[in-house]
Design a protein around this motif. Sequence first.
Motif, PDB file in Angstrom:
ATOM      1  N   ASN A  47       0.898  -1.280   0.022  1.00  0.00           N
ATOM      2  CA  ASN A  47       0.064   0.074  -0.122  1.00  0.00           C
ATOM      3  C   ASN A  47       0.890   1.161  -0.026  1.00  0.00           C
ATOM      4  O   ASN A  47       0.695   2.039   0.863  1.00  0.00           O
ATOM      5  N   TYR A  49       1.224   3.785  -1.820  1.00  0.00           N
ATOM      6  CA  TYR A  49       0.291   5.018  -2.162  1.00  0.00           C
ATOM      7  C   TYR A  49       0.048   5.672  -0.872  1.00  0.00           C
ATOM      8  O   TYR A  49      -0.511   6.838  -0.898  1.00  0.00           O
ATOM      9  N   GLU A  50      -0.244   5.087   0.237  1.00  0.00           N
ATOM     10  CA  GLU A  50      -0.779   5.862   1.515  1.00  0.00           C
ATOM     11  C   GLU A  50       0.442   6.599   2.310  1.00  0.00           C
ATOM     12  O   GLU A  50       0.281   7.228   3.456  1.00  0.00           O
ATOM     13  N   HIS A  51       1.872   6.428   1.896  1.00  0.00           N
ATOM     14  CA  HIS A  51       2.792   6.946   2.551  1.00  0.00           C
ATOM     15  C   HIS A  51       2.785   8.541   1.942  1.00  0.00           C
ATOM     16  O   HIS A  51       1.938   9.051   0.898  1.00  0.00           O
ATOM     17  N   PRO A  54       4.103   9.317  -2.363  1.00  0.00           N
ATOM     18  CA  PRO A  54       4.094   7.656  -2.984  1.00  0.00           C
ATOM     19  C   PRO A  54       5.189   7.625  -3.740  1.00  0.00           C
ATOM     20  O   PRO A  54       5.664   8.586  -4.398  1.00  0.00           O
ATOM     21  N   ALA A  80      -5.879   4.254  -5.424  1.00  0.00           N
ATOM     22  CA  ALA A  80      -6.411   4.463  -4.153  1.00  0.00           C
ATOM     23  C   ALA A  80      -6.736   2.974  -3.736  1.00  0.00           C
ATOM     24  O   ALA A  80      -6.997   2.219  -4.291  1.00  0.00           O
ATOM     25  N   HIS A  81      -6.963   3.060  -2.485  1.00  0.00           N
ATOM     26  CA  HIS A  81      -7.438   1.565  -1.696  1.00  0.00           C
ATOM     27  C   HIS A  81      -8.906   1.520  -1.707  1.00  0.00           C
ATOM     28  O   HIS A  81      -9.174   0.128  -2.156  1.00  0.00           O
ATOM     29  N   ASP A  85     -12.118   6.996  -2.268  1.00  0.00           N
ATOM     30  CA  ASP A  85     -10.839   7.807  -2.029  1.00  0.00           C
ATOM     31  C   ASP A  85     -10.157   8.141  -3.571  1.00  0.00           C
ATOM     32  O   ASP A  85      -9.269   9.088  -3.281  1.00  0.00           O
ATOM     33  N   ASP A 265       4.581  -1.819   5.972  1.00  0.00           N
ATOM     34  CA  ASP A 265       4.015  -0.591   5.767  1.00  0.00           C
ATOM     35  C   ASP A 265       5.034   0.563   6.523  1.00  0.00           C
ATOM     36  O   ASP A 265       4.952   1.604   6.457  1.00  0.00           O
TER      37      ASP A 265
END
Length: 278
Positions: A47, A49-51, A54, A80-81, A85, A265
Amino acid sequence: MAHRDGAPTRSRGRLRYGVVLLVWLVAGANAAAPVGPSPLPQAHAHNDYEHERPLLDALAHGFCSVEADIWLVEGQLLVAHDRRDARPDRTLQRLYLDPLQERVRQNGGRVYPQGPVVTLMIDLKSEAEATYAVLRNLLAGYTNMLTHFTPTSTVPGAVTVILSGNRPTARVAAEPWRWVAIDGRLADLERNPSPHLMPLISDNWILHFRWRGTGDMPEEERQKLRELVQRTHQQGRRLRFWATPDNPPMWAALQAAGVDLLNTDDLGGLRAFLTKSK
């Protein structure tokens, strides 16, 4: 005679000038050389892209594998997850493909200077066939950096794209020349498809193991893990698990067994673990 007396002086002056020039050139070359973290082939940014940044945060930590979830929304591939979002400014090309291409251009054909191939795992969240059709057209603009696949060969590039999630496996398998491969599951080891189609096996840790990274790993589970690694490698593939506890005991157990990609993560935590264990 005066001109003879002056000749050695001029020679020494030219020599000093040459030495200074050489030092200046070497210093300039070193200053211009890319400086950054050493690449970590085992590090996979789950995941990613959640940082905050990204891709860029993962690369700043030396990660050689990153994962991006995508949705097909009005003809655009948005990262997006969850569908709710997805935002139009967070496209796959803006967050991943364009920055990777620029890094490859700057670093002489590699994401890291003289570094290994970097994996871009793309998790298809929307309908497989329609999403892949748009992705396939998009990747056509980045083929200079991508690994090429045929049914019987793999030609490594700077970046290898592997599809996960809603995988259009049959369609990809039927293509004679492609820019993507498929992320398999442990059950696929029974079928043993071509490693040029399925070079990576990924699965949910908690569906196959009871150990959660605290206390000693049961010996029977340790042996099971080693056997899965051995079988995967015998078929010419890499192995990864998701839903693993994000802690050093789990990373150590996976690394000791030979698991190829360590899912996390916690970018800084995994980097500290891998660099300390070298």
